[in-house]
Design a protein around this motif. Sequence first.
Motif, PDB file in Angstrom:
ATOM      1  N   VAL A  62       4.075   8.312 -17.040  1.00  0.00           N
ATOM      2  CA  VAL A  62       4.933   8.994 -16.404  1.00  0.00           C
ATOM      3  C   VAL A  62       5.269   8.116 -14.912  1.00  0.00           C
ATOM      4  CG1 VAL A  62       5.788  11.025 -15.063  1.00  0.00           C
ATOM      5  CG2 VAL A  62       4.470  11.331 -17.220  1.00  0.00           C
ATOM      6  N   VAL A  63       6.516   7.466 -14.963  1.00  0.00           N
ATOM      7  CA  VAL A  63       6.652   6.486 -13.723  1.00  0.00           C
ATOM      8  C   VAL A  63       7.516   6.925 -12.789  1.00  0.00           C
ATOM      9  CG1 VAL A  63       7.421   4.219 -13.528  1.00  0.00           C
ATOM     10  CG2 VAL A  63       6.227   4.864 -15.582  1.00  0.00           C
ATOM     11  N   ALA A  64       7.065   7.377 -11.613  1.00  0.00           N
ATOM     12  CA  ALA A  64       7.968   7.825 -10.681  1.00  0.00           C
ATOM     13  C   ALA A  64       8.427   6.520  -9.679  1.00  0.00           C
ATOM     14  CB  ALA A  64       7.336   8.727  -9.666  1.00  0.00           C
ATOM     15  N   TYR A  65       9.631   6.169  -9.453  1.00  0.00           N
ATOM     16  CA  TYR A  65      10.020   5.172  -8.535  1.00  0.00           C
ATOM     17  C   TYR A  65      11.195   5.333  -8.033  1.00  0.00           C
ATOM     18  CZ  TYR A  65      13.581   4.883 -12.164  1.00  0.00           C
ATOM     19  OH  TYR A  65      14.685   5.203 -12.927  1.00  0.00           O
ATOM     20  N   LEU A  85       2.811   5.152  -9.782  1.00  0.00           N
ATOM     21  CA  LEU A  85       3.591   5.363  -8.656  1.00  0.00           C
ATOM     22  C   LEU A  85       4.314   3.908  -8.253  1.00  0.00           C
ATOM     23  CD1 LEU A  85       1.184   7.087  -6.421  1.00  0.00           C
ATOM     24  CD2 LEU A  85       3.171   8.147  -7.811  1.00  0.00           C
ATOM     25  N   GLY A  86       5.839   3.866  -8.831  1.00  0.00           N
ATOM     26  CA  GLY A  86       6.451   2.444  -9.029  1.00  0.00           C
ATOM     27  C   GLY A  86       6.578   1.959 -10.356  1.00  0.00           C
ATOM     28  N   ALA A  87       7.514   1.215 -10.421  1.00  0.00           N
ATOM     29  CA  ALA A  87       7.998   0.564 -11.637  1.00  0.00           C
ATOM     30  C   ALA A  87       7.869  -1.032 -11.667  1.00  0.00           C
ATOM     31  CB  ALA A  87       9.502   0.785 -12.222  1.00  0.00           C
ATOM     32  N   ASP A  88       6.771  -1.447 -10.829  1.00  0.00           N
ATOM     33  CA  ASP A  88       6.614  -3.111 -10.947  1.00  0.00           C
ATOM     34  C   ASP A  88       6.168  -3.400 -12.252  1.00  0.00           C
ATOM     35  OD1 ASP A  88       7.441  -4.858  -8.651  1.00  0.00           O
ATOM     36  OD2 ASP A  88       5.294  -5.479  -9.153  1.00  0.00           O
ATOM     37  N   ARG A  89       6.495  -4.812 -12.272  1.00  0.00           N
ATOM     38  CA  ARG A  89       6.079  -5.580 -13.548  1.00  0.00           C
ATOM     39  C   ARG A  89       4.852  -5.391 -14.016  1.00  0.00           C
ATOM     40  NH1 ARG A  89       9.386  -9.181 -15.604  1.00  0.00           N
ATOM     41  NH2 ARG A  89       7.646 -10.508 -16.241  1.00  0.00           N
ATOM     42  N   GLY A 104       0.765  -1.253  -0.078  1.00  0.00           N
ATOM     43  CA  GLY A 104       0.072  -0.017   0.177  1.00  0.00           C
ATOM     44  C   GLY A 104       0.866   1.084   0.219  1.00  0.00           C
ATOM     45  N   PRO A 105       0.470   2.304  -0.230  1.00  0.00           N
ATOM     46  CA  PRO A 105       1.156   3.683  -0.410  1.00  0.00           C
ATOM     47  C   PRO A 105       1.785   3.991   0.893  1.00  0.00           C
ATOM     48  CG  PRO A 105      -1.221   4.109  -0.736  1.00  0.00           C
ATOM     49  CD  PRO A 105      -0.963   2.717  -0.718  1.00  0.00           C
ATOM     50  N   GLU A 106       0.903   3.697   1.994  1.00  0.00           N
ATOM     51  CA  GLU A 106       1.525   4.073   3.274  1.00  0.00           C
ATOM     52  C   GLU A 106       2.831   3.161   3.431  1.00  0.00           C
ATOM     53  OE1 GLU A 106      -1.185   0.546   3.353  1.00  0.00           O
ATOM     54  OE2 GLU A 106      -1.463   2.461   2.709  1.00  0.00           O
ATOM     55  N   GLU A 107       3.166   2.054   2.756  1.00  0.00           N
ATOM     56  CA  GLU A 107       4.316   1.478   3.136  1.00  0.00           C
ATOM     57  C   GLU A 107       5.435   1.776   2.104  1.00  0.00           C
ATOM     58  OE1 GLU A 107       2.956  -3.171   3.695  1.00  0.00           O
ATOM     59  OE2 GLU A 107       1.528  -2.115   2.432  1.00  0.00           O
ATOM     60  N   ALA A 108       5.155   3.010   1.550  1.00  0.00           N
ATOM     61  CA  ALA A 108       6.309   3.384   0.680  1.00  0.00           C
ATOM     62  C   ALA A 108       6.855   4.538   0.998  1.00  0.00           C
ATOM     63  CB  ALA A 108       5.746   3.440  -1.045  1.00  0.00           C
ATOM     64  N   GLY A 109       8.082   4.556   1.672  1.00  0.00           N
ATOM     65  CA  GLY A 109       8.686   5.780   2.639  1.00  0.00           C
ATOM     66  C   GLY A 109       8.827   6.814   1.450  1.00  0.00           C
ATOM     67  N   TRP A 110       8.874   6.596   0.194  1.00  0.00           N
ATOM     68  CA  TRP A 110       9.360   7.731  -0.553  1.00  0.00           C
ATOM     69  C   TRP A 110       8.035   8.742  -1.075  1.00  0.00           C
ATOM     70  CZ3 TRP A 110       7.306   7.092  -5.560  1.00  0.00           C
ATOM     71  CH2 TRP A 110       6.969   5.936  -6.030  1.00  0.00           C
ATOM     72  N   LEU A 111       6.768   8.223  -0.527  1.00  0.00           N
ATOM     73  CA  LEU A 111       5.538   8.838  -1.082  1.00  0.00           C
ATOM     74  C   LEU A 111       4.788   9.678   0.107  1.00  0.00           C
ATOM     75  CD1 LEU A 111       3.324   5.959  -3.078  1.00  0.00           C
ATOM     76  CD2 LEU A 111       4.525   8.048  -3.876  1.00  0.00           C
ATOM     77  N   GLY A 112       4.297  10.801  -0.194  1.00  0.00           N
ATOM     78  CA  GLY A 112       3.844  11.677   0.826  1.00  0.00           C
ATOM     79  C   GLY A 112       2.446  12.242   0.155  1.00  0.00           C
ATOM     80  N   GLY A 113       1.566  12.757   1.015  1.00  0.00           N
ATOM     81  CA  GLY A 113       0.191  13.204   0.736  1.00  0.00           C
ATOM     82  C   GLY A 113      -0.564  12.230   0.115  1.00  0.00           C
ATOM     83  N   VAL A 114      -0.503  10.947   0.486  1.00  0.00           N
ATOM     84  CA  VAL A 114      -1.393   9.734  -0.079  1.00  0.00           C
ATOM     85  C   VAL A 114      -2.682   9.575   0.824  1.00  0.00           C
ATOM     86  CG1 VAL A 114       0.622   8.692  -1.541  1.00  0.00           C
ATOM     87  CG2 VAL A 114       0.027   8.037   0.789  1.00  0.00           C
ATOM     88  N   ALA A 115      -2.384   9.956   2.212  1.00  0.00           N
ATOM     89  CA  ALA A 115      -3.772   9.726   2.857  1.00  0.00           C
ATOM     90  C   ALA A 115      -5.157  10.344   2.348  1.00  0.00           C
ATOM     91  CB  ALA A 115      -3.436  10.430   3.986  1.00  0.00           C
ATOM     92  N   GLY A 116      -6.101   9.191   2.379  1.00  0.00           N
ATOM     93  CA  GLY A 116      -7.424   9.552   2.007  1.00  0.00           C
ATOM     94  C   GLY A 116      -7.407   9.567   0.331  1.00  0.00           C
ATOM     95  N   ARG A 117      -6.687   9.405  -0.534  1.00  0.00           N
ATOM     96  CA  ARG A 117      -6.588   9.345  -1.813  1.00  0.00           C
ATOM     97  C   ARG A 117      -7.137   7.895  -2.326  1.00  0.00           C
ATOM     98  NH1 ARG A 117      -4.724  13.085  -5.458  1.00  0.00           N
ATOM     99  NH2 ARG A 117      -3.870  14.798  -4.285  1.00  0.00           N
ATOM    100  N   ALA A 118      -7.937   8.028  -3.206  1.00  0.00           N
ATOM    101  CA  ALA A 118      -8.276   6.645  -3.764  1.00  0.00           C
ATOM    102  C   ALA A 118      -7.230   6.377  -5.135  1.00  0.00           C
ATOM    103  CB  ALA A 118      -9.690   6.635  -4.230  1.00  0.00           C
ATOM    104  N   ASN A 128       1.649   1.018  -8.377  1.00  0.00           N
ATOM    105  CA  ASN A 128       2.302   0.027  -9.081  1.00  0.00           C
ATOM    106  C   ASN A 128       3.548  -0.220  -8.383  1.00  0.00           C
ATOM    107  OD1 ASN A 128       2.787  -1.776 -11.361  1.00  0.00           O
ATOM    108  ND2 ASN A 128       4.255  -0.527 -11.998  1.00  0.00           N
ATOM    109  N   LEU A 129       3.418  -0.363  -6.899  1.00  0.00           N
ATOM    110  CA  LEU A 129       4.390  -0.426  -5.911  1.00  0.00           C
ATOM    111  C   LEU A 129       5.156  -1.888  -5.787  1.00  0.00           C
ATOM    112  CD1 LEU A 129       2.804   1.743  -3.229  1.00  0.00           C
ATOM    113  CD2 LEU A 129       4.663   2.382  -5.006  1.00  0.00           C
ATOM    114  N   GLY A 130       4.813  -2.714  -6.287  1.00  0.00           N
ATOM    115  CA  GLY A 130       5.214  -4.129  -5.939  1.00  0.00           C
ATOM    116  C   GLY A 130       4.345  -4.850  -4.631  1.00  0.00           C
ATOM    117  N   SER A 131       5.081  -5.692  -4.246  1.00  0.00           N
ATOM    118  CA  SER A 131       4.377  -6.469  -3.206  1.00  0.00           C
ATOM    119  C   SER A 131       5.349  -7.032  -2.144  1.00  0.00           C
ATOM    120  CB  SER A 131       4.188  -7.795  -3.964  1.00  0.00           C
ATOM    121  OG  SER A 131       5.012  -8.419  -4.681  1.00  0.00           O
ATOM    122  N   ALA A 132       4.753  -7.468  -1.091  1.00  0.00           N
ATOM    123  CA  ALA A 132       5.428  -7.861   0.062  1.00  0.00           C
ATOM    124  C   ALA A 132       5.047  -9.472   0.354  1.00  0.00           C
ATOM    125  CB  ALA A 132       5.158  -7.023   1.272  1.00  0.00           C
TER     126      ALA A 132
END
Length: 360
Positions: A214-217, A193-197, A159-173, A273-277
Amino acid sequence: MDTDLLIIGGGPAGCAAAVMAASVGMRSVLIEADDALCRALRHIPVVSNVLGATSGPDLAATIEADLARCDLCRVELGRRATLVEGFDDRVEVTVEPVESVEPVKPVRLGEPVGSVKPVEPTEPVKPVEPVKPVGSAWARGSRLTAPYVVVATGVGPLGPEEAGWLGGVAGRALPPLWEADPAAIDDRTVLVLGADRPLGTVARAHPELRTRFVVAYPPEDAYKTEEIRPDARVELVAVRRLEFGSGPAPVTAEIRTVEGERRTLTADLAFLNLGSAPAPPAGAVVADRSGHCPPGRQHPRVFTAGDLRSARFQRIATAMGSGGEAALGAYYASRGLPTGTGGGPSTEMGGPPPDPAGGG
């Protein structure tokens, strides 16, 4: 004991483990939380790195048919393994019923990703019927025992909350990219957001799209960008930090690149598109610092397989191979032979002997 081998996870790795176990005469019980095998495969419209398959739904149908023919494997759908315990002479797995599971919606090449109608496989496939466990009906906290277990629970989306490089994502769909409707993103600018497969999968499945991606990673994910780098529709931006703006549309984000440059990115839509855990059950399954569960660190009666093992081998083909290897490891361990896969006796004496069943 309930069976010769317990298998947790009904993806390619777990299914391969069941088929391999049956080939050497081992009975198995496969526990899968979803209402169908290989759910993730059914969302992949294009498969380009697996022999004999070109789409995820077709491959899932083939695997399901193989399991339906596997008399020594009992498939339990809609059951979640919540706890694995390892003892000197057995393993015990606590199983809970899953209250509700969303229906699987398979996709085929040419159909929108994430907004599709269910399709029938090319050839009729005998469904895999769940069977009640030995003894009484399923209840909460039911426990199954076996000499060995293969854990192939795979990974779950970050989830976006697990990506330390992302901010301002709270409450966003922010929906995942693999759910994007191609018609909705055609001829638009999309912030990924993220370059996963999944990005490469969407691009290959829909070469006709005029989408600008536009892929930010983060820099640690640079290795994931190689397969999409040649696509002229893709702009890759390595970032240290991305902070979303306040308005819903257009999407704006302030970034600081790895070179220290500050920029503003603007797009019509944004997707995760952050990947997985890794998603192992609790108990005896041992994780390393990354959260993955390498075979060599496990209890002697616990074998891990598939994406759960390592981030570097999260591919369908390697998942299948590791599932078969894990089942063989349990088979050799049951005979006091070196396993070569973690679990069981030491592997210092060399690899396992040839398969007595003559299998390939």
